[in-house]
Every structure is written in C-alpha cells, then in structure tokens.
Design an enzyme around this catalytic site. Structure first.
Site, mmCIF file in Angstrom:
data_model
loop_
_atom_site.group_PDB
_atom_site.id
_atom_site.type_symbol
_atom_site.label_atom_id
_atom_site.label_comp_id
_atom_site.label_asym_id
_atom_site.label_seq_id
_atom_site.Cartn_x
_atom_site.Cartn_y
_atom_site.Cartn_z
ATOM 1 N N GLN A 117 36.002 47.249 30.696
ATOM 2 C CA GLN A 117 36.682 46.339 29.606
ATOM 3 C C GLN A 117 35.658 45.592 28.825
ATOM 4 O OE1 GLN A 117 39.641 43.768 32.287
ATOM 5 N NE2 GLN A 117 37.911 44.533 33.736
ATOM 6 N N ASN A 118 34.478 46.098 28.964
ATOM 7 C CA ASN A 118 33.295 45.440 27.932
ATOM 8 C C ASN A 118 33.142 46.213 26.940
ATOM 9 O OD1 ASN A 118 32.852 43.903 30.645
ATOM 10 N ND2 ASN A 118 31.147 45.277 31.344
ATOM 11 N N ASP A 120 30.267 45.921 25.048
ATOM 12 C CA ASP A 120 28.869 45.855 24.745
ATOM 13 C C ASP A 120 27.837 47.065 24.575
ATOM 14 O OD1 ASP A 120 28.507 44.239 28.069
ATOM 15 O OD2 ASP A 120 28.277 46.496 27.539
ATOM 16 N N HIS A 135 38.859 47.875 26.074
ATOM 17 C CA HIS A 135 38.934 46.952 25.073
ATOM 18 C C HIS A 135 38.073 47.014 23.692
ATOM 19 C CE1 HIS A 135 40.217 43.922 28.441
ATOM 20 N NE2 HIS A 135 41.040 44.845 28.284
ATOM 21 N N CYS A 164 34.545 43.141 3.507
ATOM 22 C CA CYS A 164 34.255 44.477 3.257
ATOM 23 C C CYS A 164 34.034 44.456 1.763
ATOM 24 C CB CYS A 164 35.757 45.216 3.479
ATOM 25 S SG CYS A 164 36.075 46.885 2.973
ATOM 26 N N GLY A 203 32.599 43.406 38.907
ATOM 27 C CA GLY A 203 32.386 42.427 38.071
ATOM 28 C C GLY A 203 33.799 41.879 37.187
ATOM 29 N N THR A 204 34.799 41.958 37.656
ATOM 30 C CA THR A 204 35.968 41.845 36.963
ATOM 31 C C THR A 204 36.957 40.879 37.893
ATOM 32 O OG1 THR A 204 38.236 42.655 35.784
ATOM 33 C CG2 THR A 204 37.408 43.664 37.843
ATOM 34 N N SER A 205 37.276 39.847 36.951
ATOM 35 C CA SER A 205 38.303 38.702 37.806
ATOM 36 C C SER A 205 39.642 39.204 37.899
ATOM 37 C CB SER A 205 38.268 37.603 36.921
ATOM 38 O OG SER A 205 39.051 37.936 35.472
HETATM 39 N N1 APR Z 1 27.731 40.548 39.680
HETATM 40 C C1 APR Z 1 28.952 40.740 39.777
HETATM 41 N N2 APR Z 1 30.265 40.271 39.626
HETATM 42 C C2 APR Z 1 29.916 39.078 39.055
HETATM 43 C C3 APR Z 1 28.545 38.736 38.332
HETATM 44 C C4 APR Z 1 27.663 39.510 38.855
HETATM 45 N N3 APR Z 1 26.102 39.262 38.572
HETATM 46 N N4 APR Z 1 28.704 37.425 37.730
HETATM 47 C C5 APR Z 1 30.110 37.146 37.551
HETATM 48 N N5 APR Z 1 30.614 38.139 38.320
HETATM 49 C C6 APR Z 1 32.004 38.332 38.454
HETATM 50 C C7 APR Z 1 32.944 36.996 38.347
HETATM 51 O O1 APR Z 1 33.051 36.360 39.655
HETATM 52 C C8 APR Z 1 34.271 37.260 37.710
HETATM 53 O O2 APR Z 1 35.179 37.839 38.862
HETATM 54 O O3 APR Z 1 32.666 38.997 37.190
HETATM 55 C C9 APR Z 1 34.048 38.715 36.943
HETATM 56 C C10 APR Z 1 33.906 38.080 35.399
HETATM 57 O O4 APR Z 1 35.342 37.974 35.226
HETATM 58 P P1 APR Z 1 35.840 37.777 33.654
HETATM 59 O O5 APR Z 1 34.846 36.888 33.017
HETATM 60 O O6 APR Z 1 37.202 37.189 33.697
HETATM 61 O O7 APR Z 1 35.560 39.068 32.925
HETATM 62 P P2 APR Z 1 36.746 40.305 32.869
HETATM 63 O O8 APR Z 1 37.404 40.541 34.170
HETATM 64 O O9 APR Z 1 35.958 41.454 32.745
HETATM 65 O O10 APR Z 1 37.703 39.987 31.802
HETATM 66 C C11 APR Z 1 38.492 40.838 31.604
HETATM 67 O O11 APR Z 1 39.408 39.463 29.725
HETATM 68 O O12 APR Z 1 39.228 37.721 28.149
HETATM 69 C C12 APR Z 1 39.378 39.233 28.377
HETATM 70 O O13 APR Z 1 38.686 40.561 26.869
HETATM 71 C C13 APR Z 1 38.201 39.897 27.978
HETATM 72 O O14 APR Z 1 37.576 42.235 28.664
HETATM 73 C C14 APR Z 1 37.997 40.645 28.994
HETATM 74 C C15 APR Z 1 38.713 40.653 30.076
#
Ligand code: APR
Length: 265
Positions: A117-118, A120, A135, A164, A203-205
């Site tokens: 989803q990153n 970067d 994404h 542009c 590392g995703t919520s």
């Molecule tokens: N190692 C592992 N997990 C981690 C760490 C770490 N060092 N630091 C934070 N986390 C976890 C948090 O606990 C959380 O569950 O990473 C998750 C980050 O969640 P979000 O910030 O919601 O990111 P993500 O899940 O990628 O969001 C999905 O939402 O806003 C949109 O487009 C955006 O791609 C993004 C999407």
C-alpha cells in the site's frame, strides 16, 4: 496468542518467529502485504498509529480535506501543502532492514511477491522485484489537463501546485480517496492473495479496502496468515494464524534469518 506487547527479544516471540519461519519454508508460495508501518523505521510517519511514537499523518492533516480527489481538484495548492511535506520525507527515506529482509526472501526464492500500500518505492530500492503498488507510486506525476506524465524528482515544488508545461496542475500518481484503483492492479493483487498458501502481513492497520480484505481472501483460499505489527489490528483475532508483535525492522530480519537457517539444514 498474547495481546500484551512483547519485547522484541521475548522467548515467546522467538518461538513464534520459528513457527512462522517453518510455515514460510514449507509453503509453496508466500506473498507479503505491506503497509505504512514497514516504512516507519525509514523515517516515514504512518497514517494512523500513534503507538510507534510518531504522530500519524491523518492526525495532522484531515484526509477528507487533504487526501481526496475532490479536495485535490477543488484546491490543488492546498492539498499540495501536505504533499510537499510528504515529498521531502520520502526523498530522505531509505530502505530499512525490514525492506531488505523481504528482498532477501525474494532473492532466495522464499517470497513470490509483495503487495504494498506504500507509495515510497522502498521495496524496489531494497532490491525487491515483484512489487504490486496498490496505491500507486510517488515516482511520477500526471497532469490533470493533458495527462502528460513526468518524473517527480524533476518537478520543483517552490510554487504550488506544480504545473505542467500546458499549465495544468500536476498530481502524484498515487491513489487518493475517491479514486478508483486500476482494475488490472486489483486483479493482480487478488490473484496473488488467492494463489498463495502463506501471507505475511506487515505494518498495516487493515483499515482501508481493498487491501484490508486481502488477508481474509488469502485465508479463505487456505493460506496461513502471519501478522507483523507493533500492536493488534482488526485482523489479529479472527484472520491471523501467527502474530509476531514488534517492529518490522527487527522481526523481518530475524524471520528471514530463521528461514535461511532452515534452508541450510
Ligand atoms: N513495525 C510494524 N508495524 C508498525 C510499525 C513498525 N515499526 N510502526 C507502526 N506500525 C503499524 C501500526 O500499528 C499500524 O497498524 O503499522 C500500521 C500503520 O497503519 P496505517 O498508518 O493505517 O497505514 P496503512 O495500513 O498502510 O494505511 C493504508 O490508508 O490512508 C490510506 O493510502 C493510505 O496506503 C494507506 C492506507
């Protein structure tokens, strides 16, 4: 599975890492699903989690005002205030040991691909080749008027929005809320999810569809779901088979090393 925060070196975590390594080693096809938490140790703040010691981006910028395609079309200069801050952070960021561990698992044949989803580009910079950027990517921008695509690094951000040559506003090739993810990308991600027998979720919520539905789809196809996160998520109780609690930059290298040790024996 204990939900209390485990120290990165707890004996219970060691056991879980070994169990996860055995599953990866034994699997026919392992895929990773990654989110912003993987890049936190590269200096990129997540969107939602304060547990990692940094304030999530959406705690500082209301996503409904700064991250929807409607907001961008209404006032691109305003949205670019957030995007310019993100751009500076992304340009400083480098892959961390978590990205490098996933690249090693791929090069050793233990990881078939990554759905991220990153935006970067750190997976590719770490050496991963099979990466689906669900994404989009920060690397390029597209003009909303003439659809010309340019490399982001070539675009000065002193004046906002960047324009542009035709005078139209440039938008990074990332999916804002309200935008449709191209169906070939979605189809490829679902194919990865359904064809794997081991999914490592890092590392995703699990708050944002369609990515948040991928672990359930993988599990529905019989895959073992391994979650690496510093805190529990909506997946943890019902979808995840093995939960490794701790920073991805610490756990992934230990997982990759354990898989490597199993391959040598
Ligand atoms: N190692 C592992 N997990 C981690 C760490 C770490 N060092 N630091 C934070 N986390 C976890 C948090 O606990 C959380 O569950 O990473 C998750 C980050 O969640 P979000 O910030 O919601 O990111 P993500 O899940 O990628 O969001 C999905 O939402 O806003 C949109 O487009 C955006 O791609 C993004 C999407």
């Amino acid at each position: 599975m204990s939900l209390t925060p485990l120290p990165p070196h707890g004996p219970q975590l060691e056991t879980l890492i070994l169990l996860a390594a055995n599953r990866v080693r034994a699997s026919r096809r392992t895929v990773a699903l990654t989110g912003a938490g993987l890049s936190v140790e590269s200096g990129i703040p997540p969107f939602r989690s304060a547990a990692c010691g940094t304030v999530g981006l959406w705690e500082r910028y209301d996503p409904m005002e700064y991250a929807t395609i409607e907001a961008f079309e209404r006032d691109p200069a305003r949205v670019w205030l957030m995007l310019r801050e993100m751009s500076a952070t992304l340009q400083r960021a480098r892959p961390n040991p978590g990205h490098e561990a996933l690249a090693r698992l791929e090069s050793s044949g233990m990881l078939a691909g990554i759905i991220t989803q990153n935006i970067d580009g750190l997976h590719q910079e770490a050496g991963s080749r099979e990466v689906l950027e669900l994404h989009g990517s920060w690397r390029t921008m597209t003009c909303l008027e003439c659809r010309r695509r340019v490399a982001s690094r070539s675009v000065p951000l002193a004046r906002l929005p960047p324009l542009c040559e035709c005078g139209g506003a440039l938008k990074p090739d990332v999916t804002l809320f309200g935008e449709i993810i191209p169906s070939p990308l979605i189809d490829a991600a679902w194919e990865q999810a359904r064809s794997c027998d081991c999914l490592v979720v890092v590392g995703t919520s699990a708050e944002v569809a369609p990515a948040s539905a991928i672990p359930m789809a993988a599990r529905g196809s019989g895959a073992c779901v391994i979650e690496i996160n510093i805190e529990p998520t909506p997946l943890s109780d019902d979808v995840v088979d093995l939960r490794l609690q701790g920073p991805a930059g610490v756990i992934l290298p230990r997982l990759a090393a354990a898989v490597g040790a199993l391959r040598e024996n």
